[in-house]
Motif scaffolding. Sequence first.
Motif: not given
Length: 90
Positions: A22-23, A32-47, A83-90
């Motif tokens: 994500c970083y 916009k993409v950076a904000a979505k990546a930040e949400k994935i980081i938060d999701e990883a921490i919660v997980t 999968a969310k990360i790969s969707k962001l990068t494509s």
Amino acid sequence: MASIRKLKKEMNNVLSEIIEDCYVCQLNADDKVAAKAEKIIDEAIVTFDELIVKLHQKDVTDLKPHLKEVRADLQEKSAKMSAKISKLTS
């Protein structure tokens, strides 16, 4: 107890790799993409927090199936985040 230690290391490695991806995504993307990546980081921490709590439940009668369940949850959730990360990068 060694299998609990191994599972903790696996959880830490998998989720920290997702955060690292994500970083990298944030460095190479717009706001916009950076904000979505930040949400994935938060999701990883919660997980991670949820899985640690689940791992250390005291009312477990049989440890081996419990650890398999935690590992399956880790694999499922990390696959979704990847999968969310790969969707962001494509």
